[in-house]
Design an enzyme around this catalytic site. Structure first.
Site, mmCIF file in Angstrom:
data_model
loop_
_atom_site.group_PDB
_atom_site.id
_atom_site.type_symbol
_atom_site.label_atom_id
_atom_site.label_comp_id
_atom_site.label_asym_id
_atom_site.label_seq_id
_atom_site.Cartn_x
_atom_site.Cartn_y
_atom_site.Cartn_z
ATOM 1 N N THR A 124 -22.448 -0.118 -80.690
ATOM 2 C CA THR A 124 -21.358 0.851 -80.634
ATOM 3 C C THR A 124 -21.960 2.230 -80.881
ATOM 4 O O THR A 124 -22.909 2.372 -81.653
ATOM 5 C CB THR A 124 -20.216 0.490 -81.615
ATOM 6 O OG1 THR A 124 -19.073 1.278 -81.295
ATOM 7 C CG2 THR A 124 -20.586 0.742 -83.070
ATOM 8 N N CYS B 281 -15.844 6.710 -88.622
ATOM 9 C CA CYS B 281 -15.589 5.297 -88.330
ATOM 10 C C CYS B 281 -16.689 4.441 -88.943
ATOM 11 O O CYS B 281 -17.790 4.907 -89.203
ATOM 12 C CB CYS B 281 -15.565 5.058 -86.826
ATOM 13 S SG CYS B 281 -14.312 5.995 -85.948
ATOM 14 N N HIS C 247 -15.608 -1.700 -84.546
ATOM 15 C CA HIS C 247 -15.685 -0.245 -84.721
ATOM 16 C C HIS C 247 -14.347 0.181 -85.338
ATOM 17 O O HIS C 247 -13.369 0.386 -84.628
ATOM 18 C CB HIS C 247 -15.929 0.410 -83.355
ATOM 19 C CG HIS C 247 -16.142 1.887 -83.403
ATOM 20 N ND1 HIS C 247 -17.110 2.515 -82.663
ATOM 21 C CD2 HIS C 247 -15.510 2.873 -84.085
ATOM 22 C CE1 HIS C 247 -17.065 3.820 -82.875
ATOM 23 N NE2 HIS C 247 -16.095 4.064 -83.733
#
Lengths: 165, 209
Positions: A26, A32, A49
């Site tokens: 990711t 995040c 994520h």
């Protein structure tokens, strides 16, 4: 025949799993959190994520469970168990949760990174999954990649290059 | 999020005008600073997925320089001024006569401070013209500067939308300095609840979507 290394991408507020070989990645984690779960014996890995700490604040009709720490982690675990992973073998790693911008006197929104990290840890404890490595906090973005054959998590950032754990 | 999908053409045009006025004033400010003409593209108003928003600046991993302000007041939201590192170097050279030390894509403290100030001026003029136009109180926080992956930076502007869905409504304006060496983008992402206030202040009926 050469087997091509497959890359499974996980978008923002998304989760996915990969088996046996290949990498799952990711990109551009800021506040995040990128959380991985891995069964080293069966070689299955999952990645989420996570964007927000808790689905309590959700105002959406159709809940995207991959977006919130409290819903994404159980969903990810469930996916791994369906692939035959054993709950006693699964270990977690996570990265991200940074604080890209620091403002004085603004509310909790800007502390979202640390809150995402806290929330993920709480949920992992609840699910009885050990967190064996983490690279969280700071004020920079990260791209992470988990190699399914080894379980090594590679963390890339603009300032510090590549780190593995 | 359904609400935003049904915005009529007319409402989108109103938001374009919002972007136009804000960025227009910022472009004028930049033009004065550079003493050169600055062109501006027609603003785009789009409902985009989180991934698509990063794509607009070259993908989530693309390194960008961003000046970020949180807008507080009647119509809260997030405002980004985004430059590529190359454009930032060229802007510094023209504006404050800081020659690039080395071409390694790194910036020293002096350069970052100058960029932050430029961003502050531009974002401030964007916002104050918007506040004048809408008669809404909009006060910016102290701007913060970051040079990092676009995805990591822009995700900060999406937190408010994130609670409602997987898309955000973005007012995007690109501007170009005369010979196109300095190109920058303004992203205004009003909080979901701010749209009704903006429309109301401009006399657009909110009831009939």
């Amino acid at each position: 025949m050469i087997e091509e290394q497959s890359i499974v991408k996980v978008g923002m507020a998304d989760l996915n799993v990969v088996q046996r070989s290949g990498v799952i990645r990711t990109v551009g984690l800021g506040s995040c959190v990128g959380l991985t779960m891995y069964d080293p014996q069966l070689k299955v890995a999952g990645m989420a994520h996570v964007m927000l700490p808790s689905s309590d604040i959700a105002r959406e009709g159709q809940l995207n469970i991959a977006k919130y720490a409290d819903t994404a982690l159980p969903a990810l675990l469930d996916k791994l168990l369906k692939l035959g992973a054993s709950p006693s073998r699964i270990v977690a790693k996570m990265a991200g949760g940074s604080q890209m911008f620091v403002f004085v006197g603004t509310g909790d929104t800007m502390r979202i990174g640390p809150r995402n990290v806290e929330s993920c840890k709480l949920k992992l404890a609840e699910l009885h999954i050990p967190l064996i490595a983490e690279d969280t906090g700071g004020n920079y973005g990260r791209t992470i990649e988990l190699d399914v054959s080894t379980g090594i998590l590679y963390i890339r950032s603009v300032q510090t290059g590549v780190k593995e754990m | 999020m359904e609400v935003f999908k049904h915005f009529k053409e007319f409402k989108m045009d109103v938001l374009k005008e919002v972007g136009n006025i804000g960025a227009g004033n910022a472009a004028t400010a930049l033009s004065r600073l550079l003493d050169k003409p600055v062109d501006m593209a027609v603003p785009k108003v789009q409902l985009l997925s989180f991934e698509e928003i990063s794509e607009k600046v070259g993908g989530a991993e693309q390194v960008v320089i961003a000046i970020f302000l949180r807008v507080e007041g009647d119509a809260p939201g997030n405002l980004f001024f985004i430059l590529s590192p190359e454009a930032a170097k060229s802007l510094l050279k023209r504006l404050v006569g800081i020659p690039p030390e080395k071409d390694d894509g790194l910036f020293n403290e002096m350069e970052l401070s100058a960029l932050s100030e430029i961003g502050n001026i531009l974002a401030g003029s964007y916002l104050s013209s918007l506040a004048d136009f809408t008669q809404l109180s909009m006060s910016p926080t102290v701007p913060a500067l970051a040079m990092d992956m676009a995805g990591a930076i822009l995700s900060y502007g999406l937190l408010q939308f994130g609670q409602m869905g997987d898309d955000a409504l973005l007012i995007d304006t690109t501007f170009l300095e005369g010979d196109h060496e300095v190109e920058g983008q303004f992203f205004l992402i009003p909080d979901p609840d701010s749209f009704a206030k903006i429309f109301q202040s401009l006399g657009v009926p909110v009831d009939h979507d």
